[in-house]
Write an enzyme that holds these catalytic residues in place. Structure first.
Site, PDB file in Angstrom:
ATOM      1  N   HIS A  83      28.026  16.851  -0.454  1.00 39.68           N
ATOM      2  CA  HIS A  83      26.780  17.633  -0.549  1.00 39.68           C
ATOM      3  C   HIS A  83      25.739  16.942  -1.430  1.00 39.68           C
ATOM      4  CE1 HIS A  83      29.076  21.168   1.046  1.00 39.68           C
ATOM      5  NE2 HIS A  83      30.050  20.587   0.365  1.00 39.68           N
TER       6      HIS A  83
ATOM      7  N   SER B   4       4.014  -3.095  -3.726  1.00 43.57           N
ATOM      8  CA  SER B   4       2.979  -2.139  -3.329  1.00 43.57           C
ATOM      9  C   SER B   4       1.615  -2.793  -3.495  1.00 43.57           C
ATOM     10  CB  SER B   4       3.082  -0.898  -4.217  1.00 43.57           C
ATOM     11  OG  SER B   4       1.818  -0.264  -4.319  1.00 43.57           O
TER      12      SER B   4
ATOM     13  N   LYS C 290       5.909  -1.691  -8.428  1.00 44.46           N
ATOM     14  CA  LYS C 290       6.827  -1.246  -7.376  1.00 44.46           C
ATOM     15  C   LYS C 290       7.700  -2.346  -6.780  1.00 44.46           C
ATOM     16  CE  LYS C 290       7.327   2.267  -5.687  1.00 44.46           C
ATOM     17  NZ  LYS C 290       6.581   3.068  -4.743  1.00 44.46           N
TER      18      LYS C 290
END
Ligand code: ARG
Length: 480
Positions: free
Chosen positions: A157, A278, A284
């Site tokens: 989960h 980025s 990034k």
């Protein structure tokens, strides 16, 4: 004679609109090598029944092998007026071999022709694909073997569940890929059937032994029903299914890499050459390969759906609708050809943060099951053991500490059964070591799984390589 494969009964040529709609060389030109190979096989058929004389066979065979060489060199190309790949090959044959070339169409239709070309193309493409799948499995195995004993958090989960080893976690993907390889091998048997000799639908009056022509093309058997032979595209749909499911597997791998490389997980770092930046945020480092692998699975499912809908309720033998099988098929093959090597490189160069993984393995009270198991081992009914361990978790959570940080007194207060000996099993090492079920996460078992998987990958790779080595040259390339 016209430059088309039809025309005698028509007062005029096709309208430009029809010609534009009908033209398919931009898509089917990649079947040219297969079309030449099957033309060579068909020349043999016609020679056998005396429709071609030995000198004509020599002329045609020379022309066809010249054409193959020119095709590979990139100098044989369709002209704007050519309707499809079959038109180009016949036009070229007639230009080179004259009347002999004009005899070759006897007993053959574009209906059995395109079905034959496509099967040969699929087989060659599948072999290439299998090799790339084996490369991916190998990159996963290399990383998994290096991490066979590295503790990591295991999830259900997407919540921390029980410790596992990183090698176990990575190894699970190899089994999905192995099933894909098995499906591909299974599909191959149904695909390797020759439609040549089926003609338009009723069967060729000249093909005395379609099995012989099939063998020349490297196909073990010929069609059993000529109408089915020209209308069956199950082999396309099945291959697209195998590829779509493989794409789903790649998307799941992509999703994990994306999560692992986030700051929140921080389990792995991407190599600079296998990640992107980025345009606005200088800091990034993005997992674009993993994301594209995840995203492109959508196209693979879409392409499968296109072909299934295309085939639905098609009547009788060949219908022109079937021309529409190629764009989705080729798109799927091209997509995997691009995606697999990139994803393989991304995985091969991932750097796992072992310290962080080890620290995360026991977090989230993931050792609570060990305590319940230990109580059960000493005779406490598991339902009760579960309850007791659950109360321990509640106490640890209330204090904001791990299970092992609770004092002997605190444990005793929760239940007298929670002795120091019971609490002592709550370590990652014990949790891993006790999972000795075959296929389980104990490091030794993981090492065994990985070595068995490696053997399986090697045997799948060898099987496809053997098939390709045995195939005629026309069946080996990608035909692009
Ligand atoms: N281009 C067609 C296809 O891809 C092959 C030709 C079919 N036969 C015909 N009579 N138009 O299926």
């Amino acid at each position: 004679m016209t430059d088309r494969l039809w025309g005698g009964r028509f007062g005029s040529g096709p309208s430009p609109e029809l010609a534009a709609l009908s033209r398919s060389t931009d898509v089917d030109w990649r079947l040219a090598e297969q079309d030449i190979a099957q033309t060579a096989a068909h020349v043999g058929v016609l020679a056998q029944v005396g429709l071609l004389q030995p000198d004509e066979v020599v002329l045609l065979t020379t022309a066809l092998s010249d054409m193959t060489a020119e095709l590979r060199a990139g100098t044989l190309r369709p002209q704007p007026q050519d309707e499809d790949v079959h038109t180009v090959i016949e036009r070229e044959l007639i230009a080179r071999a004259g009347t002999a070339g004009a005899r070759v169409r006897a007993g053959r239709s574009r209906n059995d022709q395109v079905a034959t070309d496509l099967r040969l193309h699929c087989l060659a493409a599948a072999a290439a694909l299998a090799g790339l799948m084996c490369d991916l499995a190998t990159a996963l195995l290399d990383q998994a073997e290096a991490a066979a004993a590295v503790p990591a958090p295991g999830f259900t989960h997407l919540q921390r569940a029980q410790p596992v080893t990183l090698g176990h976690e990575l190894g699970k993907h190899v089994h999905a890929v192995l099933r894909d390889l098995d499906r591909l091998a299974d599909w191959r048997v149904r695909c390797a059937v020759s439609p040549l000799g089926a003609g338009a639908l009723a069967g060729s009056p000249f093909a005395v032994n379609p099995g012989q022509a099939a063998a020349q093309l490297g196909l073990p058997v010929a069609f059993a029903n000529s109408i089915d032979a020209v209308s069956d595209r199950d082999f396309v749909a099945e291959l697209l299914f195998v590829c779509a499911l493989h794409g789903i597997h790649l998307s799941r791998i992509g999703e994990e890499i994306t999560l692992w490389c986030s700051a929140e997980f921080g389990y792995a770092r991407l190599d600079d050459a296998w990640s992107t930046g980025s345009s606005i945020m200088p800091q990034k480092k993005n997992p674009d390969i993993a994301e594209l692998a995840r995203g492109r699975s959508a196209r693979l499912v879409g392409n499968l759906t296109t072909v299934l809908v295309l085939l639905k309720a098609l009547p009788f033998g060949y219908n022109r609708d079937l021309q529409e099988d190629k764009p989705p098929l080729f798109d799927t093959l091209d997509t995997l050809q691009l995606t697999l090597p990139a994803l393989t490189g991304c995985i091969r160069t991932l750097a796992f943060d072992v310290e962080r993984l080890m620290a995360a393995a026991p977090a989230g009270h993931s050792l609570a099951t060990e305590i319940a198991d230990e109580l059960a081992r000493s005779g406490v009914p598991f339902a009760q053991a579960h309850e007791i361990s659950g109360r321990l978790v509640a106490a640890a959570e209330a204090r904001g500490v791990s299970l092992s940080a609770l004092s002997a007194e605190e444990c005793e207060a929760i239940s007298p059964l929670l002795s120091p000996a019971v609490m002592a099993v709550a370590t990652v090492e014990t949790a891993l070591a006790r999972r000795t079920v075959p296929g389980g996460t104990a490091p030794q078992r993981v090492a065994e799984q990985l070595s068995a998987a490696r053997t399986q990958v090697a045997s799948r790779r060898a099987a496809w390589q053997d098939l390709m080595a045995a195939a005629p040259p026309s069946g080996r390339g990608q035909g692009r």
